[in-house]
Design a protein around this motif. Structure first.
Motif, PDB file in Angstrom:
ATOM      1  N   PHE A 115       0.598  -1.029   0.130  1.00  0.00           N
ATOM      2  CA  PHE A 115      -0.027   0.157   0.232  1.00  0.00           C
ATOM      3  C   PHE A 115       0.816   0.776   0.155  1.00  0.00           C
ATOM      4  O   PHE A 115       0.458   2.118  -0.515  1.00  0.00           O
ATOM      5  N   ALA A 116       2.016   1.019   0.551  1.00  0.00           N
ATOM      6  CA  ALA A 116       3.496   2.390   0.660  1.00  0.00           C
ATOM      7  C   ALA A 116       3.499   2.880  -1.403  1.00  0.00           C
ATOM      8  O   ALA A 116       3.320   3.902  -1.510  1.00  0.00           O
ATOM      9  N   ARG A 117       3.952   1.828  -1.693  1.00  0.00           N
ATOM     10  CA  ARG A 117       4.067   1.692  -3.243  1.00  0.00           C
ATOM     11  C   ARG A 117       2.335   2.626  -3.460  1.00  0.00           C
ATOM     12  O   ARG A 117       2.835   2.944  -5.332  1.00  0.00           O
ATOM     13  N   VAL A 118       1.027   1.910  -3.683  1.00  0.00           N
ATOM     14  CA  VAL A 118      -0.137   2.123  -4.092  1.00  0.00           C
ATOM     15  C   VAL A 118      -0.207   3.929  -4.156  1.00  0.00           C
ATOM     16  O   VAL A 118      -0.512   4.414  -5.362  1.00  0.00           O
ATOM     17  N   GLN A 119       0.123   4.051  -3.245  1.00  0.00           N
ATOM     18  CA  GLN A 119      -0.084   5.600  -2.513  1.00  0.00           C
ATOM     19  C   GLN A 119       0.358   5.844  -3.093  1.00  0.00           C
ATOM     20  O   GLN A 119       0.077   7.469  -3.638  1.00  0.00           O
ATOM     21  N   GLU A 120       1.787   5.842  -3.262  1.00  0.00           N
ATOM     22  CA  GLU A 120       2.592   6.387  -3.781  1.00  0.00           C
ATOM     23  C   GLU A 120       2.823   6.939  -5.600  1.00  0.00           C
ATOM     24  O   GLU A 120       2.471   8.055  -6.196  1.00  0.00           O
ATOM     25  N   ILE A 121       1.972   5.854  -6.263  1.00  0.00           N
ATOM     26  CA  ILE A 121       1.389   6.017  -8.005  1.00  0.00           C
ATOM     27  C   ILE A 121       0.756   6.410  -7.554  1.00  0.00           C
ATOM     28  O   ILE A 121      -0.357   7.751  -9.240  1.00  0.00           O
ATOM     29  N   CYS A 122      -0.605   6.911  -6.890  1.00  0.00           N
ATOM     30  CA  CYS A 122      -1.851   7.355  -7.459  1.00  0.00           C
ATOM     31  C   CYS A 122      -1.697   8.750  -6.459  1.00  0.00           C
ATOM     32  O   CYS A 122      -1.981   9.027  -7.686  1.00  0.00           O
ATOM     33  N   GLY A 123      -0.426   8.973  -5.757  1.00  0.00           N
ATOM     34  CA  GLY A 123      -0.432   9.955  -5.524  1.00  0.00           C
ATOM     35  C   GLY A 123       0.307  11.088  -6.599  1.00  0.00           C
ATOM     36  O   GLY A 123       0.551  11.846  -6.615  1.00  0.00           O
ATOM     37  N   ARG A 124       1.194  10.248  -6.924  1.00  0.00           N
ATOM     38  CA  ARG A 124       1.879  11.264  -8.470  1.00  0.00           C
ATOM     39  C   ARG A 124       1.262  11.597  -9.706  1.00  0.00           C
ATOM     40  O   ARG A 124       1.595  12.069  -9.810  1.00  0.00           O
ATOM     41  N   TYR A 125       0.328  10.831  -9.697  1.00  0.00           N
ATOM     42  CA  TYR A 125      -0.881  11.079 -10.736  1.00  0.00           C
ATOM     43  C   TYR A 125      -1.928  11.562 -10.170  1.00  0.00           C
ATOM     44  O   TYR A 125      -3.201  12.395 -11.117  1.00  0.00           O
ATOM     45  N   GLY A 126      -3.022  11.523  -8.713  1.00  0.00           N
ATOM     46  CA  GLY A 126      -3.560  12.773  -8.354  1.00  0.00           C
ATOM     47  C   GLY A 126      -4.974  12.005  -8.323  1.00  0.00           C
ATOM     48  O   GLY A 126      -5.732  12.388  -8.599  1.00  0.00           O
TER      49      GLY A 126
END
Length: 453
Positions: A234-245
């Motif tokens: 979920f850390a990776r998921v949040q980083e990816i989703c955060g990068r693209y808003g």
């Protein structure tokens, strides 16, 4: 035709539209703790808390009494006209427990309704922000998010399309973490990178600027047999989703409310979602109830735009429902229910693995807290599932039911068609002695049924 004798009901008897049309339905007379009793005196150990709902057990007079008190005051008010003390108190209590930033709560009648409301909230937010092109939602396969049409569209269960395909909405899918069928040499070591890469590839294919949200169960429910994510996922998921808003939505309808040994399953995996939904155990089954938790800053954007969230339902914030939620929260605190789920949950997980994994047709046992899944396979070496036409898990659950053990099942997770899962999720008040009874009944049932099969 009424069933005055109290004997099991079978279609076409009576007038209830029964879920299954070729089986008997015993008539339940009462419940007590983890047990149900029918009108013919038979006792059932409710090893799945219904559908992982009866968190505080059956026949809980403390909770029922609190709901009765509220009903004597007022049972229903329109949530677009009024609020009530119990609704305000439940919202404050939930938001105080919730992952950081989730400070506003709405209450509805079911998990499916909460998921629908959550998606509508996210969609409206993007329109308010001037990005109406963000209309796609990424969901995972396998998964389950509800039975209303859009929630069903989000559910990664391909076999539902047989009947409802033309009525379902298009969604974007990415593989869900599933240790037994991941194909990875080391799920814990490589899983986060593997599934994050697949998510990133999906985003690039669809166009990140068109994606409104990513929805996930922190611990996947019956669709993948209580499948936990790999470390760091979920850390990776949040980083990816955060990068693209892209906004993140945690579906804790099944895995929340203490089921994993923490009140919110998201906390176990360092997942801080933008939106979160709860259901099932939040009311312990004593009233229909679900919750939608959102961020103040998102609601403020709506206030400055259209003026409010464009969603309402008949039982929005109904005090008869929220009184049940508040009573359950109070019961949790007074009786240490979440701590019990953590402690006894460890015992359940250990006993299931010790007793079931040596059995010939048990391929996998997984889970966390008082939430576990057992996958049955035809061949353990190859992980080959049984052919769906054999209806293995249906036959096993019927066998267990006849011997007084109630569990939940799912099918199709292995390849979209085949796959047999048994889901275990007893009331959170269960004791270690009752866990032993559950595991022993399950082991005997699997052994006897598979020998005949």
């Amino acid at each position: 035709m009424q069933n005055d004798a109290g004997h099991p009901v079978r279609y076409p008897e009576g007038n209830v539209l029964l879920r299954h049309l070729a089986r008997d339905f015993p008539v339940v007379s009462h419940g007590e703790g983890v047990y149900l009793f029918d009108t013919q005196g038979k006792r059932y150990l409710d090893g799945s808390a219904g559908a992982l709902v009866a968190s505080v057990g059956h026949g809980n007079r403390e909770v029922a009494g609190r709901i009765h008190e509220q009903l004597l005051r007022v049972g229903y008010v329109n949530g677009t006209h009024f609020t009530t003390e119990v609704t305000e108190q439940l919202a404050s209590r939930l938001c105080a427990l919730a992952p950081e930033g989730l400070t506003r709560a709405a209450f509805l009648g079911s998990g499916s309704e909460a998921v629908e409301a959550a998606i509508k909230f996210i969609r409206q937010l993007w329109v308010e922000r001037g990005e109406p092109q963000r209309a796609k939602v990424i969901t995972r396969v396998p998964s389950y998010h509800g039975n209303t049409l859009y929630a069903l569209s989000l559910s990664g269960r391909p076999h539902y399309k047989k009947f409802f395909g033309p009525m379902l909405s298009e969604v974007v899918t990415t593989p869900a973490p599933y240790p037994y069928r991941s194909g990875l040499e080391d799920y814990a070591r490589d899983g986060a990178d593997h599934y994050a890469r697949l998510l990133e590839e999906t985003l690039q294919r669809e166009g990140p600027g068109t994606i409104a949200a990513f929805i996930a169960e922190p611990v996947i429910g019956s669709s993948a047999g209580a499948s936990p994510p790999p470390p760091g996922y979920f850390a990776r998921v949040q980083e990816i989703c955060g990068r693209y808003g892209i906004l993140t939505l945690a579906d804790e309808v099944m895995c929340g409310c203490g089921r994993t040994g923490r009140f919110f399953a998201s906390e176990l995996y360092d997942f801080t979602p933008d939106v979160l939904v709860l259901g099932k155990g939040i009311s312990g089954g004593y009233a229909p109830l679900s919750a939608l938790l959102v961020r103040q800053e998102h609601l403020e954007q709506m206030r400055l735009g259209s003026g409010g969230f464009m969603h309402a339902q008949t039982y929005l914030q109904a005090p008869a429902m929220t009184a049940a939620g508040l009573a359950v929260l109070d019961y949790y605190e007074r009786h240490g229910v979440v701590a019990n789920a953590a402690r006894v949950g460890q015992y359940l997980q250990r006993r299931l693995r010790e007793v079931l994994l040596p059995l010939p047709f048990v391929g996998s046992v997984q889970g966390v807290g008082l939430m576990a899944g057992v996958e049955l396979v035809e061949d353990k070496a190859s992980k080959k599932p049984f052919e769906r036409s054999r209806k293995v898990v249906e036959g096993l659950l019927s066998e267990l039911f006849a011997h007084g053990l109630v569990l939940w099942s799912n099918t199709g997770h292995a390849d979209g068609t085949n796959g047999d899962l048994v889901m275990i999720g007893p009331p959170l008040i269960i004791t270690e002695a009752e866990v032993d009874e559950l595991v022993e009944k399950l082991a005997r049932g699997i052994t006897a049924f598979m020998e005949r099969l």
